[in-house]
Write a protein that holds these residues in place. Structure first.
Motif, PDB file in Angstrom:
ATOM      1  N   LEU A 215      72.893 -43.618-204.332  1.00  0.00           N
ATOM      2  CA  LEU A 215      71.942 -42.886-203.507  1.00  0.00           C
ATOM      3  C   LEU A 215      70.970 -43.824-202.807  1.00  0.00           C
ATOM      4  CD1 LEU A 215      70.681 -40.223-202.575  1.00  0.00           C
ATOM      5  CD2 LEU A 215      69.351 -40.209-204.687  1.00  0.00           C
ATOM      6  N   VAL A 216      70.465 -44.794-203.550  1.00  0.00           N
ATOM      7  CA  VAL A 216      69.548 -45.767-202.942  1.00  0.00           C
ATOM      8  C   VAL A 216      70.256 -46.542-201.836  1.00  0.00           C
ATOM      9  CG1 VAL A 216      68.205 -47.852-203.387  1.00  0.00           C
ATOM     10  CG2 VAL A 216      68.113 -45.957-204.994  1.00  0.00           C
ATOM     11  N   ALA A 217      71.534 -46.925-202.103  1.00  0.00           N
ATOM     12  CA  ALA A 217      72.276 -47.682-201.097  1.00  0.00           C
ATOM     13  C   ALA A 217      72.510 -46.852-199.838  1.00  0.00           C
ATOM     14  CB  ALA A 217      73.606 -48.148-201.678  1.00  0.00           C
ATOM     15  N   VAL A 218      72.870 -45.557-200.020  1.00  0.00           N
ATOM     16  CA  VAL A 218      73.128 -44.701-198.862  1.00  0.00           C
ATOM     17  C   VAL A 218      71.858 -44.491-198.049  1.00  0.00           C
ATOM     18  CG1 VAL A 218      73.697 -42.336-198.197  1.00  0.00           C
ATOM     19  CG2 VAL A 218      75.129 -43.538-199.829  1.00  0.00           C
ATOM     20  N   VAL A 219      70.752 -44.186-198.746  1.00  0.00           N
ATOM     21  CA  VAL A 219      69.500 -43.930-198.031  1.00  0.00           C
ATOM     22  C   VAL A 219      69.030 -45.182-197.302  1.00  0.00           C
ATOM     23  CG1 VAL A 219      67.068 -43.369-198.343  1.00  0.00           C
ATOM     24  CG2 VAL A 219      68.817 -42.052-199.544  1.00  0.00           C
ATOM     25  N   SER A 220      69.130 -46.329-198.001  1.00  0.00           N
ATOM     26  CA  SER A 220      68.625 -47.557-197.381  1.00  0.00           C
ATOM     27  C   SER A 220      69.501 -48.024-196.225  1.00  0.00           C
ATOM     28  CB  SER A 220      68.534 -48.668-198.435  1.00  0.00           C
ATOM     29  OG  SER A 220      69.812 -48.947-198.971  1.00  0.00           O
ATOM     30  N   HIS A 221      70.797 -47.710-196.262  1.00  0.00           N
ATOM     31  CA  HIS A 221      71.710 -48.193-195.216  1.00  0.00           C
ATOM     32  C   HIS A 221      71.931 -47.144-194.132  1.00  0.00           C
ATOM     33  CE1 HIS A 221      75.661 -48.999-193.355  1.00  0.00           C
ATOM     34  NE2 HIS A 221      75.268 -50.257-193.434  1.00  0.00           N
ATOM     35  N   ASP A 222      72.430 -45.968-194.556  1.00  0.00           N
ATOM     36  CA  ASP A 222      72.839 -44.976-193.556  1.00  0.00           C
ATOM     37  C   ASP A 222      71.662 -44.251-192.933  1.00  0.00           C
ATOM     38  OD1 ASP A 222      75.538 -45.509-193.785  1.00  0.00           O
ATOM     39  OD2 ASP A 222      75.778 -44.193-195.503  1.00  0.00           O
ATOM     40  N   LEU A 223      70.586 -44.064-193.668  1.00  0.00           N
ATOM     41  CA  LEU A 223      69.432 -43.403-193.067  1.00  0.00           C
ATOM     42  C   LEU A 223      68.641 -44.360-192.187  1.00  0.00           C
ATOM     43  CD1 LEU A 223      68.076 -40.652-193.038  1.00  0.00           C
ATOM     44  CD2 LEU A 223      66.654 -41.380-194.957  1.00  0.00           C
ATOM     45  N   ARG A 224      68.747 -45.643-192.464  1.00  0.00           N
ATOM     46  CA  ARG A 224      68.027 -46.623-191.661  1.00  0.00           C
ATOM     47  C   ARG A 224      68.542 -46.664-190.229  1.00  0.00           C
ATOM     48  NH1 ARG A 224      68.785 -52.452-193.892  1.00  0.00           N
ATOM     49  NH2 ARG A 224      70.904 -51.907-193.244  1.00  0.00           N
ATOM     50  N   ASN A 225      69.851 -46.518-190.043  1.00  0.00           N
ATOM     51  CA  ASN A 225      70.420 -46.619-188.698  1.00  0.00           C
ATOM     52  C   ASN A 225      69.933 -45.513-187.758  1.00  0.00           C
ATOM     53  OD1 ASN A 225      71.808 -48.909-189.472  1.00  0.00           O
ATOM     54  ND2 ASN A 225      73.654 -47.779-190.045  1.00  0.00           N
ATOM     55  N   PRO A 226      70.031 -44.219-188.150  1.00  0.00           N
ATOM     56  CA  PRO A 226      69.521 -43.196-187.211  1.00  0.00           C
ATOM     57  C   PRO A 226      68.015 -43.266-187.011  1.00  0.00           C
ATOM     58  CG  PRO A 226      70.214 -42.203-189.288  1.00  0.00           C
ATOM     59  CD  PRO A 226      70.702 -43.614-189.296  1.00  0.00           C
ATOM     60  N   LEU A 227      67.266 -43.599-188.046  1.00  0.00           N
ATOM     61  CA  LEU A 227      65.825 -43.734-187.865  1.00  0.00           C
ATOM     62  C   LEU A 227      65.493 -44.898-186.933  1.00  0.00           C
ATOM     63  CD1 LEU A 227      64.430 -43.025-191.451  1.00  0.00           C
ATOM     64  CD2 LEU A 227      64.383 -41.540-189.444  1.00  0.00           C
ATOM     65  N   GLY A 228      66.257 -45.977-187.055  1.00  0.00           N
ATOM     66  CA  GLY A 228      66.060 -47.106-186.139  1.00  0.00           C
ATOM     67  C   GLY A 228      66.332 -46.717-184.709  1.00  0.00           C
ATOM     68  N   ALA A 229      67.389 -45.883-184.491  1.00  0.00           N
ATOM     69  CA  ALA A 229      67.691 -45.430-183.130  1.00  0.00           C
ATOM     70  C   ALA A 229      66.576 -44.546-182.583  1.00  0.00           C
ATOM     71  CB  ALA A 229      69.018 -44.671-183.126  1.00  0.00           C
ATOM     72  N   VAL A 230      66.002 -43.684-183.438  1.00  0.00           N
ATOM     73  CA  VAL A 230      64.897 -42.828-183.005  1.00  0.00           C
ATOM     74  C   VAL A 230      63.695 -43.673-182.600  1.00  0.00           C
ATOM     75  CG1 VAL A 230      63.222 -41.109-183.773  1.00  0.00           C
ATOM     76  CG2 VAL A 230      65.641 -40.828-184.329  1.00  0.00           C
ATOM     77  N   LEU A 231      63.343 -44.640-183.444  1.00  0.00           N
ATOM     78  CA  LEU A 231      62.185 -45.483-183.154  1.00  0.00           C
ATOM     79  C   LEU A 231      62.398 -46.317-181.889  1.00  0.00           C
ATOM     80  CD1 LEU A 231      61.305 -46.667-186.776  1.00  0.00           C
ATOM     81  CD2 LEU A 231      60.066 -45.018-185.364  1.00  0.00           C
ATOM     82  N   LEU A 232      63.636 -46.823-181.711  1.00  0.00           N
ATOM     83  CA  LEU A 232      63.924 -47.617-180.525  1.00  0.00           C
ATOM     84  C   LEU A 232      63.807 -46.768-179.256  1.00  0.00           C
ATOM     85  CD1 LEU A 232      64.855 -50.278-179.274  1.00  0.00           C
ATOM     86  CD2 LEU A 232      67.230 -49.525-179.644  1.00  0.00           C
ATOM     87  N   GLY A 233      64.334 -45.549-179.280  1.00  0.00           N
ATOM     88  CA  GLY A 233      64.251 -44.680-178.107  1.00  0.00           C
ATOM     89  C   GLY A 233      62.815 -44.322-177.763  1.00  0.00           C
ATOM     90  N   ILE A 234      62.017 -44.002-178.795  1.00  0.00           N
ATOM     91  CA  ILE A 234      60.609 -43.657-178.539  1.00  0.00           C
ATOM     92  C   ILE A 234      59.858 -44.867-177.993  1.00  0.00           C
ATOM     93  CG2 ILE A 234      58.455 -42.996-179.675  1.00  0.00           C
ATOM     94  CD1 ILE A 234      60.120 -41.270-181.557  1.00  0.00           C
ATOM     95  N   SER A 235      60.129 -46.066-178.560  1.00  0.00           N
ATOM     96  CA  SER A 235      59.455 -47.274-178.079  1.00  0.00           C
ATOM     97  C   SER A 235      59.808 -47.558-176.624  1.00  0.00           C
ATOM     98  CB  SER A 235      59.851 -48.455-178.963  1.00  0.00           C
ATOM     99  OG  SER A 235      59.305 -49.656-178.473  1.00  0.00           O
ATOM    100  N   THR A 236      61.076 -47.335-176.259  1.00  0.00           N
ATOM    101  CA  THR A 236      61.486 -47.568-174.871  1.00  0.00           C
ATOM    102  C   THR A 236      60.785 -46.607-173.925  1.00  0.00           C
ATOM    103  OG1 THR A 236      63.654 -48.309-175.642  1.00  0.00           O
ATOM    104  CG2 THR A 236      63.481 -47.668-173.335  1.00  0.00           C
ATOM    105  N   LEU A 237      60.689 -45.357-174.292  1.00  0.00           N
ATOM    106  CA  LEU A 237      60.029 -44.373-173.431  1.00  0.00           C
ATOM    107  C   LEU A 237      58.536 -44.654-173.295  1.00  0.00           C
ATOM    108  CD1 LEU A 237      61.795 -41.088-174.598  1.00  0.00           C
ATOM    109  CD2 LEU A 237      62.180 -42.363-172.489  1.00  0.00           C
ATOM    110  N   ARG A 238      57.926 -45.163-174.343  1.00  0.00           N
ATOM    111  CA  ARG A 238      56.484 -45.460-174.257  1.00  0.00           C
ATOM    112  C   ARG A 238      56.211 -46.692-173.395  1.00  0.00           C
ATOM    113  NH1 ARG A 238      53.810 -45.525-180.058  1.00  0.00           N
ATOM    114  NH2 ARG A 238      51.992 -45.927-178.717  1.00  0.00           N
TER     115      ARG A 238
END
Length: 433
Positions: A215-238
């Protein structure tokens, strides 16, 4: 008044107090009776060593150990498994097969009475090739004296019986010896049951530890990728607020897809936690499985069309309703169709079918993809397992595991058949309402 004497079971000699009345003569101890009592004690000691050294709770050598002290025609260890009485038997030289079969039936009836059940089915009868060491001459069977002694778990639950037929009348000392032997066998069964419980608890603890690490491995790996994409998109728009509307729309769609991916992972992890804890709540009601499959096909057709996949259904209208949670079964179908979408070849067909067989409603989701390797089939429903990726394969390895948990929570079953190069067929069956 004459003092009361306590009557004791004979073990080859009589026990008397050290204080004697004046003039009272001591009882003479026969050397033969003393030797027999010592032999019984020695056999109990050997029986304890045998039970302690063996991995089986009651090995067949126990029967021969009993026969070295008590002359027996037949000795059996009978246990209850799945409503049937299974026995391991040993016999003396000259005991015919029909007498052994008769003894097995009698032992089964005795065990059913001891266990308080109406009737036990005839289970497997295993006959030891080595005969009992008969300590007396074997006479005619006649009306053989017998003893059926219960074997207890936790000193209260009858799990089996020690059944013997004597070559002569069974005396008080013989019965005392057999009772002591049955007690030792019961203690061995208790130790074996406790060891099995410990093994299961240790395996469960290890499985929970692995699940936590996964569970820790999945959350740290697979959840990091979509959250990173969200943060990158918001940063680009700002950074570039005056960006062209078309590019803004592209970034927003990418953010939306990443957020949906993160949300699906969170929901899947919550479902896994509920399944592990046994807290998956089902709102059971009669459901038309055919109509539900048609609905799932309509919902998934746009996603299948993105990969040029056609969706075909074959539904038997005569299938009675199933007792199920409509939304959870729809989740199972979505997972299976989504899995087929990942691995199917472009311009192929994903087919869904529903029919009735052997008193249950069955559904099949088939694709025309590369199939599943034989060595991967046993693990295909394991949590976090992902085989070789197909053209559109991405995910967390939880969909099929959740589908299995949901189907089994309904009292159903799920399985897969596949041939490399010829696609896969996922089946599940649900009980009728």
């Amino acid at each position: 008044m004459k003092p009361k004497r306590r009557r004791q079971l004979e073990l080859g000699f009589s026990s008397q107090g050290s204080l004697q009345r004046p003039g009272a003569a001591r009882e003479r101890r026969s050397p033969e009776r003393f030797d027999l009592g010592y032999a019984r004690l020695r056999q109990l000691y050997e029986l304890g060593k045998l039970l302690g050294a063996s991995e089986a709770p009651a090995p067949p050598e126990v029967l021969r150990c009993l026969g070295r002290t008590v002359p027996l025609r037949v000795a059996m260890l009978v246990d209850i498994r799945a409503g049937a009485a299974h026995a391991v038997a040993a016999r003396a030289h000259g005991v015919p097969e029909d007498e052994l079969e008769l003894a097995a039936g009698h032992a089964r009836r005795c065990l059913s009475r001891l266990a308080g059940v109406t009737e036990l089915a005839a289970g497997r009868l295993r006959i030891e090739p080595e005969p009992l060491p008969l300590a007396a001459r074997l006479g005619a069977p006649g009306r053989c004296p017998f003893a059926a002694l219960p074997l207890l778990l936790d000193r209260r639950t009858v799990c089996g019986a020690l059944y013997v037929r004597g070559a002569r009348a069974l005396g008080e000392a013989d019965l005392a010896f057999l009772c002591a032997a049955a007690d030792q066998i019961s203690l061995a069964l208790d130790r074996h049951a406790a060891w099995q419980r410990e093994v299961r608890l240790r395996e469960r603890a290890e499985a929970l530890d692995r699940a936590q690490k996964d569970l820790v491995a999945v959350v740290s790996h697979d959840l990091r990728n979509p959250l990173g994409a969200v943060l990158l998109g918001i940063s680009t728009l700002r950074r570039w607020p005056d960006m062209e509307p078309s590019k803004v729309r592209d970034h927003l769609e990418a953010i939306h897809r990443a957020a949906e991916r993160a949300s699906k992972l969170v929901h899947d992890l919550l479902d896994v936690a509920k399944l592990d804890a046994g807290h998956l709540q089902l709102e059971l009601a009669p459901v038309d499985l055919g109509a539900l499959v048609s609905e799932a096909a309509e919902l998934m057709r746009p996603l299948l069309a993105e990969r040029s996949l056609a969706c075909e259904t074959s539904i038997d209208e005569a299938v009675p309703p199933v007792l199920a949670d409509r939304e959870r079964v729809l989740q199972v179908l979505s997972n299976l169709i989504g899995n087929a979408r990942k691995f199917a070849r472009p311009d192929s067909v994903v087919s869904l079918s529903v029919w009735q067989e052997e008193g249950e409603a069955r559904c099949c989701v088939a694709d025309e993809g590369p199939g599943i390797a034989p060595h991967d089939l046993p693990r295909i429903f394991d949590r976090y397992f992902q085989g070789p990726h197909g053209p559109a394969a991405h995910g967390f390895g939880l969909g099929l595991s959740i589908a299995r948990g949901i189907v089994e929570a309904h009292g159903g079953r799920i399985w897969v058949t596949s041939e490399p190069g010829r696609g896969s067929r996922f089946f599940f069956a649900l009980p009728l309402a």
